[in-house]
Design an enzyme around this catalytic site. Structure first.
Site, PDB file in Angstrom:
ATOM      1  N   ALA A  80      -9.470   2.435  -3.470  1.00  0.00           N
ATOM      2  CA  ALA A  80      -9.873   2.550  -5.013  1.00  0.00           C
ATOM      3  C   ALA A  80      -8.711   2.758  -5.730  1.00  0.00           C
ATOM      4  CB  ALA A  80     -10.761   3.622  -4.986  1.00  0.00           C
ATOM      5  N   CYS A  81      -7.851   3.407  -5.228  1.00  0.00           N
ATOM      6  CA  CYS A  81      -6.556   3.816  -6.335  1.00  0.00           C
ATOM      7  C   CYS A  81      -5.593   2.577  -6.535  1.00  0.00           C
ATOM      8  CB  CYS A  81      -5.574   4.821  -5.486  1.00  0.00           C
ATOM      9  SG  CYS A  81      -5.056   4.321  -4.083  1.00  0.00           S
TER      10      CYS A  81
END
Ligand SMILES: Cc1cc2nc3c(=O)[nH]c(=O)nc-3n(C[C@H](O)[C@H](O)[C@H](O)COP(=O)(O)O)c2cc1C
Length: 188
Positions: free
Chosen positions: A154-155
């Site tokens: 997600a980062c």
């Protein structure tokens, strides 16, 4: 006989994927009780969890009417799964000092029933020596640490740390009870 799964969610973006696992467990016929950390409820709503399981979500150790739930639930469960397991939760579980209902359930279970941990975190959090050492410690105590998947996180980074695919998690849980199912099959 239906099996009882205690499904603990902690603060990770992959809480939405955990809902797929819960949905699959319910469809298979398991009874699922969800327990969340406070952070998990920032990622997923109680309405979703209660809607999927038909049971009230438990978060607070001191909620009136449920105050012995850490002992009762540990007895009720046939298997406990922490999914997703955040870095903070893993590191605190290893020292036995995790605050909140999930921490109490972990201690009350004392590995009498299978205790599974499905990590989900950024690859650097996963590779951190504290996390690695604490995962080893938990394994040594008797927990089953599931792998993570490799891929886009997600980062924005790519690496290890993605929550294992929901289908794989469902298969792993199913394997714990498959021997009993086969035995029951022979009885009929
Ligand atoms: C958008 C967002 C996504 C996050 N995803 C993760 C994650 O996947 N894994 C993780 O270990 N922490 C993640 N965190 C940080 C945790 O939510 C934070 O450490 C929290 O205090 C964990 O608490 P808990 O373990 O009690 O649930 C994220 C935070 C934010 C704001």
């Amino acid at each position: 006989m239906s099996k009882n799964i205690l499904f603990c969610l902690t603060g990770s973006i992959s809480c939405y994927k955990a809902c797929e696992v819960i949905s699959g467990l319910i469809k298979t016929g398991y009874s699922v009780q969800t327990v969340t950390s406070d952070s998990a409820l920032k990622f997923i709503g109680e309405a979703t969890l209660e809607g999927l399981t038909g049971r009230k979500v438990l978060t607070n150790t001191f909620e009136p009417g449920t105050m012995m739930s850490h002992i009762d639930l540990a007895r009720w469960s046939d298997l406990i799964l922490v999914c997703p397991a955040s870095a903070k939760t893993i590191n605190n579980l290893a020292s036995g000092t995790l605050e909140g209902l999930i921490g109490e359930l972990y201690l009350a279970n004392n590995f009498r029933k299978p205790f599974l941990i499905a990590p989900s975190m950024n690859s650097e959090m996963l590779a951190h020596p504290a996390t690695q050492e604490n995962m080893l410690k938990l394994k040594k105590y008797g927990a089953r640490l599931l792998d993570t998947d490799h891929g886009q996180l997600a980062c924005g980074e790519t690496g290890w740390g993605r929550l294992l695919n929901p289908t794989t998690i469902l298969q792993i849980i199913g394997e714990y009870f498959s021997t009993e199912t086969e035995t029951r099959g022979l009885d009929i």
